[in-house]
Design a protein around this motif. Sequence first.
Motif, short mmCIF file in Angstrom:
data_model
loop_
_atom_site.label_atom_id
_atom_site.label_comp_id
_atom_site.label_asym_id
_atom_site.label_seq_id
_atom_site.Cartn_x
_atom_site.Cartn_y
_atom_site.Cartn_z
N ALA A 17 2.51 -1.93 11.14
CA ALA A 17 1.85 -3.25 11.07
C ALA A 17 0.64 -3.18 10.14
N CYS A 18 -0.09 -2.06 10.21
CA CYS A 18 -1.26 -1.88 9.35
C CYS A 18 -0.81 -1.79 7.89
N GLY A 19 0.22 -0.95 7.66
CA GLY A 19 0.72 -0.74 6.29
C GLY A 19 1.25 -2.03 5.68
N LEU A 20 1.97 -2.80 6.47
CA LEU A 20 2.57 -4.04 5.96
C LEU A 20 1.47 -5.04 5.56
N THR A 21 0.46 -5.16 6.41
CA THR A 21 -0.65 -6.10 6.12
C THR A 21 -1.39 -5.68 4.85
N LEU A 22 -1.64 -4.37 4.72
CA LEU A 22 -2.37 -3.89 3.53
C LEU A 22 -1.54 -4.06 2.27
N ALA A 23 -0.24 -3.69 2.35
CA ALA A 23 0.62 -3.76 1.16
C ALA A 23 0.78 -5.21 0.70
N LYS A 24 0.91 -6.12 1.68
CA LYS A 24 1.07 -7.54 1.32
C LYS A 24 -0.16 -8.06 0.58
N SER A 25 -1.32 -7.47 0.87
CA SER A 25 -2.55 -7.89 0.18
C SER A 25 -2.76 -7.13 -1.12
N GLY A 26 -1.77 -6.29 -1.48
CA GLY A 26 -1.85 -5.59 -2.77
C GLY A 26 -2.70 -4.34 -2.76
N LEU A 27 -3.08 -3.85 -1.57
CA LEU A 27 -3.87 -2.61 -1.53
C LEU A 27 -2.96 -1.40 -1.70
N ASP A 28 -3.51 -0.40 -2.36
CA ASP A 28 -2.77 0.83 -2.64
C ASP A 28 -2.70 1.65 -1.34
N THR A 29 -1.53 1.66 -0.72
CA THR A 29 -1.45 2.16 0.66
C THR A 29 -0.43 3.28 0.80
N LEU A 30 -0.83 4.33 1.52
CA LEU A 30 0.10 5.43 1.82
C LEU A 30 0.18 5.59 3.34
N ILE A 31 1.42 5.70 3.86
CA ILE A 31 1.57 6.07 5.28
C ILE A 31 2.17 7.47 5.30
N VAL A 32 1.55 8.38 6.05
CA VAL A 32 2.18 9.69 6.23
C VAL A 32 2.76 9.75 7.65
N GLU A 33 3.98 10.19 7.75
CA GLU A 33 4.69 10.24 9.03
C GLU A 33 5.33 11.62 9.15
N ARG A 34 5.01 12.30 10.27
CA ARG A 34 5.50 13.68 10.37
C ARG A 34 7.00 13.77 10.69
N GLY A 35 7.55 12.72 11.28
CA GLY A 35 8.99 12.73 11.59
C GLY A 35 9.83 12.71 10.31
N LYS A 36 11.08 13.19 10.42
CA LYS A 36 11.97 13.20 9.24
C LYS A 36 12.16 11.79 8.71
N PHE A 37 12.17 10.83 9.62
CA PHE A 37 12.16 9.42 9.25
C PHE A 37 11.33 8.70 10.31
N ALA A 38 10.87 7.49 10.01
CA ALA A 38 10.06 6.75 10.99
C ALA A 38 10.91 6.53 12.24
N GLY A 39 10.37 6.90 13.38
CA GLY A 39 11.10 6.71 14.64
C GLY A 39 11.83 7.97 15.10
N ALA A 40 11.93 8.96 14.20
CA ALA A 40 12.72 10.16 14.55
C ALA A 40 12.18 10.85 15.80
N LYS A 41 10.84 10.84 15.95
CA LYS A 41 10.25 11.59 17.07
C LYS A 41 9.74 10.67 18.16
N ASN A 42 10.05 9.38 18.05
CA ASN A 42 9.38 8.43 18.94
C ASN A 42 10.26 7.95 20.09
N MET A 43 9.61 7.60 21.19
CA MET A 43 10.36 7.02 22.32
C MET A 43 9.46 6.04 23.05
N TRP A 44 10.08 5.13 23.73
CA TRP A 44 9.41 4.27 24.70
C TRP A 44 10.48 3.82 25.68
N GLY A 45 10.03 3.04 26.70
CA GLY A 45 11.02 2.54 27.64
C GLY A 45 11.96 1.60 26.91
N GLY A 46 11.35 0.62 26.20
CA GLY A 46 12.17 -0.20 25.32
C GLY A 46 12.15 -1.68 25.58
#
Length: 428
Positions: A17-46
């Motif tokens: 959400a942070c990255g999307l808001t910044l990128a839409k405003s044209g800011l030079d934005t980098l997200i670093v994510e340790r998982g092989k892909f976004a969501g790879a290491k994540n869980m919730w109830g759902g």
Amino acid sequence: MKKFDAIIIGAGPAGCACGLTLAKSGLDTLIVERGKFAGAKNMWGGAFYGPSLYEFFPDFWKEAPVERYIVRHKYSLLTEDAALSFDFTTKKYRKPPYNGFSVLRARFDRWFAAKVEQAGAVVATGLEAEDLLWEGSAVAGIKAGGDELPAHAVVACDGVNSILAEKAGLRGKISPRDIKQGVKEVIQLPRPLIEQRFNLRGEEGIAWEFIGTFSRGVPGGAFIYTNKESLSIGIVVQLSTLTEKRVSANDLLEDFKHHPEVENLLADGQLVEYSAHLVPVGGKAMMPSLYADGMLVAGDAAGLTLTTGLVLEGANFAIASGKAAAETVIRAKKTGDFSKRSLAHYPELLEKSYILEDLKTFENAPLLLENPRFYSHYPEMACELAEKIFTNDGKQRKKIWKMFRETQKSKISLWQMLRDLFRIKRSI
Ligand SMILES: Cc1cc2nc3c(=O)[nH]c(=O)nc-3n(C[C@H](O)[C@H](O)[C@H](O)COP(=O)(O)OP(=O)(O)OC[C@H]3O[C@@H](n4cnc5c(N)ncnc54)[C@H](O)[C@@H]3O)c2cc1C
């Protein structure tokens, strides 16, 4: 090395959400994510409640990989061999914009991160932020994969364990009392069986929460959420009491799965995924400092989840706080001032949104939910009373009030019960 306007650590709901808001405003934005892909290491109830995402994608359920829209909310009190439930559904939940959805993280986070990339941000997966870069006492970027990556602002969206918020001195070690341990299984089940067992049709889903004796007095509960062709089932229980009682969350999950009410729902299902994760539940009291020179903290890293006993919500808080952090950085970029004084706009935005208001409204709930009687005495009392009311043993019937008093006296004093009721009233 080029200097980014912002580097975000973590591509979970807060980071995206942070990255999307910044990128839409044209800011030079980098997200670093340790998982092989976004969501790879994540869980919730759902169970995901949409409003914070509707601001980005008004019809998001049409394009996002949601599983089912939730039309039933069910709550059950369990004893060893009985269950007392209440079940809520309304026609309104069957129409767009839907109230809530069941969602699997691996698919959802990946979709969200792709949207961020399309908006112009760089999402670097398989890259772990190891440390912060400093310019004097101001955060000036991160160290990741052996490189130094400078940035005007760093936004820590790295989840409950946020090592980087700790390194920035924004928070200390979290107390195990403020943390719950979640364990979850995804059980594959044919679609027709899910719909038949849970009284659902088409894309309809249920969010079913449980408390009771299966947690052996450990504060917390269990859940079942229906996906298209699987069930998300798990428990979320207080870490400190697990340690005190020397029980494992996994044992409690097994007890829960073998309850007769639950066993029937899972019959013939196949385990396809197991995961465990922590969730911050301390509410307002555990919130760290939210900003420093050159740095902000959002989502679980800032302890922003809501637990009321009836709901556990974190995703929408993560999205709303990630967006507020981004808006603060956008404002800072305009003035060229990324100091602590400028970033103080962030808590002001959170104050204006529902986030801090909700946490304030339910600030006594975490303490209330530590009451062990909710997980033993009250479910036992309620099930015993229901059994007395519904059992026909051929004997003369007593008035329901008399049955209630007999049951209540055998479990808990009326005085204690009134005190608990008063605490419930004050807290939720
Ligand atoms: C068992 C359980 C059940 C839950 N059920 C629900 C529910 O039904 N509904 C709901 O709304 N919420 C639920 N929650 C809470 C919800 O999952 C969180 O509140 C939400 O995911 C927080 O989002 P986030 O982006 O802040 O953090 P996270 O989702 O934890 O994302 C953090 C990201 O940062 C990455 N990361 C961490 N450290 C680094 C690093 N050093 N470098 C690079 N990347 C890093 C991680 O890999 C991850 O992708 C549940 C939580 C648990 C544990």
